[in-house]
Design a protein around this motif. Structure first.
Motif, PDB file in Angstrom:
ATOM      1  N   ASP A 284      -4.270   2.927  13.824  1.00  0.00           N
ATOM      2  CA  ASP A 284      -5.526   3.373  13.231  1.00  0.00           C
ATOM      3  C   ASP A 284      -6.633   2.338  13.321  1.00  0.00           C
ATOM      4  OD1 ASP A 284      -4.214   5.694  12.449  1.00  0.00           O
ATOM      5  OD2 ASP A 284      -3.583   4.803  10.543  1.00  0.00           O
ATOM      6  N   SER A 285      -6.289   1.127  13.759  1.00  0.00           N
ATOM      7  CA  SER A 285      -7.288   0.058  13.780  1.00  0.00           C
ATOM      8  C   SER A 285      -8.156   0.149  15.014  1.00  0.00           C
ATOM      9  CB  SER A 285      -6.592  -1.310  13.744  1.00  0.00           C
ATOM     10  OG  SER A 285      -5.783  -1.482  14.893  1.00  0.00           O
TER      11      SER A 285
ATOM     12  N   VAL B  91     -14.475 -12.744   6.508  1.00  0.00           N
ATOM     13  CA  VAL B  91     -13.979 -12.284   7.815  1.00  0.00           C
ATOM     14  C   VAL B  91     -13.627 -10.803   7.761  1.00  0.00           C
ATOM     15  CG1 VAL B  91     -12.095 -12.527   9.468  1.00  0.00           C
ATOM     16  CG2 VAL B  91     -13.176 -14.568   8.510  1.00  0.00           C
ATOM     17  N   TRP B  92     -12.983 -10.389   6.696  1.00  0.00           N
ATOM     18  CA  TRP B  92     -12.573  -8.987   6.566  1.00  0.00           C
ATOM     19  C   TRP B  92     -13.797  -8.077   6.414  1.00  0.00           C
ATOM     20  CZ3 TRP B  92      -7.941  -7.453   2.911  1.00  0.00           C
ATOM     21  CH2 TRP B  92      -7.410  -6.236   3.336  1.00  0.00           C
TER      22      TRP B  92
ATOM     23  N   HIS C  24     -17.203  -2.101  12.211  1.00  0.00           N
ATOM     24  CA  HIS C  24     -16.569  -0.816  12.530  1.00  0.00           C
ATOM     25  C   HIS C  24     -17.345   0.369  11.970  1.00  0.00           C
ATOM     26  CE1 HIS C  24     -13.302   2.003  13.400  1.00  0.00           C
ATOM     27  NE2 HIS C  24     -13.501   2.497  12.184  1.00  0.00           N
ATOM     28  N   TYR C  25     -17.819   0.273  10.734  1.00  0.00           N
ATOM     29  CA  TYR C  25     -18.409   1.437  10.065  1.00  0.00           C
ATOM     30  C   TYR C  25     -19.928   1.517  10.178  1.00  0.00           C
ATOM     31  CZ  TYR C  25     -13.865   2.446   8.035  1.00  0.00           C
ATOM     32  OH  TYR C  25     -12.527   2.761   7.877  1.00  0.00           O
ATOM     33  N   TYR C  26     -20.606   0.409  10.523  1.00  0.00           N
ATOM     34  CA  TYR C  26     -22.065   0.427  10.548  1.00  0.00           C
ATOM     35  C   TYR C  26     -22.677   0.035  11.881  1.00  0.00           C
ATOM     36  CZ  TYR C  26     -21.666   0.802   5.484  1.00  0.00           C
ATOM     37  OH  TYR C  26     -21.354   1.228   4.212  1.00  0.00           O
TER      38      TYR C  26
ATOM     39  N   TRP D  59     -10.526   0.725   7.945  1.00  0.00           N
ATOM     40  CA  TRP D  59      -9.752   0.778   6.715  1.00  0.00           C
ATOM     41  C   TRP D  59      -8.730   1.896   6.856  1.00  0.00           C
ATOM     42  CZ3 TRP D  59      -9.651  -2.379   2.476  1.00  0.00           C
ATOM     43  CH2 TRP D  59      -8.908  -1.927   1.388  1.00  0.00           C
ATOM     44  N   THR D  60      -7.453   1.537   6.951  1.00  0.00           N
ATOM     45  CA  THR D  60      -6.391   2.505   7.178  1.00  0.00           C
ATOM     46  C   THR D  60      -5.671   2.815   5.867  1.00  0.00           C
ATOM     47  OG1 THR D  60      -4.653   0.871   7.604  1.00  0.00           O
ATOM     48  CG2 THR D  60      -6.089   1.454   9.450  1.00  0.00           C
TER      49      THR D  60
END
Length: 432
Positions: A195-196, A330-331, A338-340, A351-352
């Motif tokens: 999912d990543s 970092v996270w 990924h989301y923006y 986010w899985t």
């Protein structure tokens, strides 16, 4: 006149106190910012593309070249040590750590010999950084950052085995919690690999390989910390000189030994394990990649200088907080990308359904490090008195393991026979 002189000195100390506090705060912010930037730039560089020597466009997956760049950045520290450029005393206190000069006793180690001894830990640093960078190719940045918590576990074990240090019950509780946290992080990475990165995560086998390489790097890094404690016990060079000369030795060893070996060993890099001529060509042929490498050099150099500046001022509380904030930055960066910005980006993180497992591992790691460093005290357990002069060694291995310092010798460890007299120990402890 004496009264006026005393008043002037007192006023001078009051004037210097705010400046010292501001200097320390700035160094800590630099340590946090550049520490996070190191991890981010490393992941970004591995995700970029450039033209190789054969004219083909390929991903810049050159972990050992990045290791070489790290040593180059460590060498930069030498330019900021004012005493190295003085003709009088190269062993005087450095600009950053401000430690008083230590006089050589008769028959003591000469300055040149001390510089030579600094090269020994470089061998560990090359292997540790190279293995860790290879593992970084296959796992998310947050997972790689969290796996650094394994360094505390291996450092503690090596301290017991090789330095004959004694770990108390609270130490073992902290180590156990860190082990559980590492297991949770590993499970979350393996189960959520599909999912990543927008469904383009690495295969499970490569994720496991990446974690294994990263863990192997932490084993060697822990060995470096123990080796520095044992080998450098008489090397009283200023902190910046230790970092700089270790970087210089690393550069020389990689150019003369590591790079030729990587070229002649078979591998997937056009028939080589890693072709460094190809790496130089790719950096030169891509302006964005060139800029990322430049930022990485600046970030690593600033991180080392800031680390030397605050090593003695950081308590266990500060080290754990710094490591927690660094991992969080970092996270958050990966999730933001990924989301923006780009859901398909290779250095973004999704986010899985298993991310909560990683959060649990993160919490356990922070609790384990806090208990290990006596930031959190467990009621009913015995905590021996810590010598007032116990502090973390100013060395590259220690700087990279801020949240997992080597356990110091205690004042009540008088029956322990150690192969070395720790620099952490007080004069009373040194009488065995």
């Amino acid at each position: 006149q004496r009264l006026e002189l005393a008043r002037g000195q007192s006023a001078g100390r009051r004037a210097m106190a705010p400046a010292t506090r501001c200097y320390t705060i700035g160094a800590v912010l630099g340590l946090l910012t550049c520490g996070s930037l190191n991890t981010i730039m490393l992941k970004v560089s591995f995700s970029m593309q450039s033209t190789n020597l054969e004219g083909h466009l390929e991903n810049f997956k050159k972990p050992w070249f990045i290791t070489f760049i790290m040593f180059v950045s460590m060498t930069v520290s030498l330019f900021f040590d004012r005493d190295l450029w003085r003709s009088k005393s190269p062993l005087a206190a450095s600009l950053i750590d401000g430690s008083p000069p230590q006089q050589n006793i008769k028959g003591g180690m000469s300055w040149k010999k001390k510089v030579l001894w600094v090269g020994v830990p470089s061998i560990f640093d090359i292997l540790a950084t190279g293995l860790g960078s290879m593992g970084f190719l296959y796992i998310p940045a947050s997972v790689w950052q969290l796996l650094r918590g394994a360094g505390m576990v291996f450092t503690a074990l090596f301290a017991v085995i090789f330095l004959r240090r004694k770990l108390y019950c609270f130490h073992w509780i902290g180590v156990t919690l860190c082990c559980c946290g590492i297991v949770l992080v590993g499970l979350a990475s393996v189960l959520g690999s599909d999912d990543s990165a927008g469904g383009k995560g690495e295969p499970v086998a490569l994720v496991i390989l990446g974690m294994a390489l990263s863990m192997a790097g932490q084993v060697v890094q822990a060995a470096q910390v123990v080796a520095e404690e044992w080998l450098l016990k008489e090397v009283d060079l200023p902190g910046l000189q230790i970092v700089g000369f270790e970087g210089l030795w690393g550069v020389l060893m990689m150019l003369t030994i590591a790079f030729p070996a990587l070229y002649f060993l078979p591998g997937s890099d056009n028939g080589h394990l890693e072709n460094e001529l190809d790496a130089f060509a790719m950096v030169r042929g891509s302006t964005p990649l060139d800029m990322v490498v430049g930022v990485y050099i600046f970030s690593c150099a600033t991180y080392n200088i800031a680390g030397m500046a605050v090593t003695g001022a950081l308590s266990a509380v500060h080290r754990v907080m710094l490591e927690a904030f660094r991992t969080s930055i970092v996270w958050i960066f990966g999730l933001t990308v990924h989301y923006y910005i780009d859901p398909m980006s290779a250095y973004g993180e999704a986010w899985t359904t298993w991310s909560w497992l990683e959060v649990g591992g993160f919490v356990l790691l922070m609790f384990g490090q806090s208990i290990y460093g006596e930031m959190i005290r467990v009621p009913g357990l015995y905590y021996p008195e810590l010598p007032l002069d116990a502090q973390q060694r100013a060395s590259p291995g220690a700087i990279k393991n801020f949240a997992s310092p080597l356990p110091p010798e205690r004042q009540d460890q008088t029956t322990l026979v150690s192969p070395v007299i720790s620099r952490y120990a007080s004069p009373k402890t040194q009488t065995l």
